[in-house]
Design a protein around this motif. Structure first.
Motif, short mmCIF file in Angstrom:
data_model
loop_
_atom_site.label_atom_id
_atom_site.label_comp_id
_atom_site.label_asym_id
_atom_site.label_seq_id
_atom_site.Cartn_x
_atom_site.Cartn_y
_atom_site.Cartn_z
N THR A 1 -7.46 3.94 -20.63
CA THR A 1 -6.32 3.53 -21.57
C THR A 1 -5.04 4.24 -21.47
O THR A 1 -5.35 5.50 -21.52
N VAL A 2 -3.88 3.65 -21.62
CA VAL A 2 -2.57 4.71 -21.34
C VAL A 2 -1.71 3.94 -22.49
O VAL A 2 -2.04 2.85 -23.19
N LYS B 1 0.71 -1.33 -0.03
CA LYS B 1 -0.11 0.02 0.05
C LYS B 1 0.96 1.19 -0.12
O LYS B 1 1.78 1.32 0.54
N VAL B 2 0.61 2.10 -0.97
CA VAL B 2 1.36 3.59 -1.21
C VAL B 2 0.47 4.54 -1.30
O VAL B 2 -1.04 4.45 -1.27
N THR B 3 0.98 5.65 -1.12
CA THR B 3 0.20 6.93 -1.57
C THR B 3 0.27 7.41 -2.98
O THR B 3 1.39 7.17 -3.49
N ILE B 4 -0.72 7.84 -3.60
CA ILE B 4 -0.65 8.20 -5.19
C ILE B 4 -0.87 9.43 -5.26
O ILE B 4 -2.22 10.03 -4.74
N ASP B 5 -0.27 10.16 -6.04
CA ASP B 5 -0.83 11.25 -6.72
C ASP B 5 -0.68 11.36 -8.28
O ASP B 5 0.21 10.99 -8.80
N GLY B 6 -1.68 12.39 -8.73
CA GLY B 6 -1.72 12.12 -10.49
C GLY B 6 -2.93 11.57 -10.91
O GLY B 6 -4.07 11.52 -10.44
N TYR B 7 -2.95 11.11 -12.06
CA TYR B 7 -3.96 10.83 -12.98
C TYR B 7 -3.68 9.46 -13.98
O TYR B 7 -2.51 9.27 -14.19
N ALA C 1 -8.01 3.02 -13.22
CA ALA C 1 -8.32 4.56 -13.66
C ALA C 1 -8.85 5.52 -12.69
O ALA C 1 -9.56 5.20 -11.95
N GLY C 2 -8.30 6.94 -12.88
CA GLY C 2 -8.84 7.73 -11.91
C GLY C 2 -7.94 9.08 -11.74
O GLY C 2 -6.76 9.01 -12.28
#
Length: 296
Positions: free
Chosen positions: A145-146, A135-141, A157-158
């Protein structure tokens, strides 16, 4: 007769001058560096002008790290990622000349430009494995599809802002296991701690600073897409080290060194689509290696 007398005087005077020059000429002594541990010099020889080479094996530890992933349809950072090394199991690979680069290893070649100072180049082959799952902390988007061709991201996705995310292997596998290669130049200093009466066995403290390039071979699976990428110049590193060196003879030695360093990589390969997908990361590491070496 007069000419003969002059010739004899000239020969005698010339011999006298030569004898004085020979007597007055100083005897050269080995310049031996002063040790931090003693005011007196116990050695009667200098290392200046010698070369050395050593080979050994390491263990490494990594501080938590931030990893940023960027490409078409995504730009996000995983914060405080935990990782560990991956030492090979004790086997004949450690002594098999054909498999010496399989375990985590260290190689260094150096030259003593002074008795107690050397400069060297070397290769620290460490391995870095991100813990999965974690478990980590995430920032961004992350879009649905990428990359290109498109990779589906499913439930990941989010848009994220300091949110906790459970990273599993369906999202990411992230390793520098072939490996986290730190190729560096180092400046070292040596201070005698103990010297045997026969001047052959001795214990020395080594300290040093280094800087160089990081050339990883990163094995990444990004939403199921990726590969064991080829080696590339991904960034740079700096380091400090301290350790003990024990000479069995004046030439053969064993060494144990601890190194602390900082690595900054901004060109990590991920999916294999190197022109559009990449990652970047900084790593603080602690490494300990034991080596066998030879001076000549």
């Amino acid at each position: 007769m007069k000419r003969a007398s002059i010739l004899v005087l000239a020969l005698l005077f010339g011999r006298k001058i030569n004898a004085q020059e020979i007597i007055s000429k100083p005897i050269s002594e080995a310049k031996i560096g002063k040790s931090l541990f003693s005011n007196s010099t116990q050695r009667d020889f200098s290392r200046k002008g010698q070369f050395y080479v050593h080979w050994g094996w390491n263990f490494s530890w990594y501080d938590k790290s931030d990893i940023t992933f960027q490409g078409p349809g995504y730009d996000f950072t995983l914060r405080n990622v935990k990782a560990k090394d991956r030492p090979s199991k004790l086997s004949l690979d450690y002594v098999n000349p054909m498999e010496l680069t399989t375990p985590q290893f260290d190689f260094r070649f150096g030259y003593f430009f002074k008795d107690n100072y050397s400069i060297s180049i070397g290769w620290d082959h460490m391995k870095y494995v991100m813990d999965i799952p974690q478990k980590v902390t995430i920032d961004g988007y992350i879009n649905a599809t990428v990359s290109n061709p498109a990779i589906a991201t499913g439930s990941y996705a989010g848009v994220y802002k300091d949110q906790e995310l459970d990273v599993k292997d369906d999202m990411l596998t992230f390793e520098h296991t072939d490996g986290l290669n730190y190729v560096s130049a180092e400046l070292e200093r040596y201070d005698d701690i103990w010297i045997a009466k026969n001047k052959k066995q001795m214990l020395t403290m080594e300290t040093g600073v280094g800087a160089g390039f990081v050339i990883p071979r990163s094995d990444v699976r990004f939403f199921g897409v990726g590969e064991n990428n080829f080696w590339n110049f991904a960034g740079y590193g700096v380091s400090l080290k301290a350790g003990l060196k024990f000479n069995v003879t004046r030439k053969l030695y064993f060494q144990n060194v601890t190194k602390a360093g900082y690595i900054d990589m901004d060109k990590i390969r991920t999916t294999g689509r190197n022109d559009i997908d990449k990652a970047k990361q900084t790593i603080r590491f602690l490494e300990n290696y034991t080596a066998i070496g030879y001076q000549f």
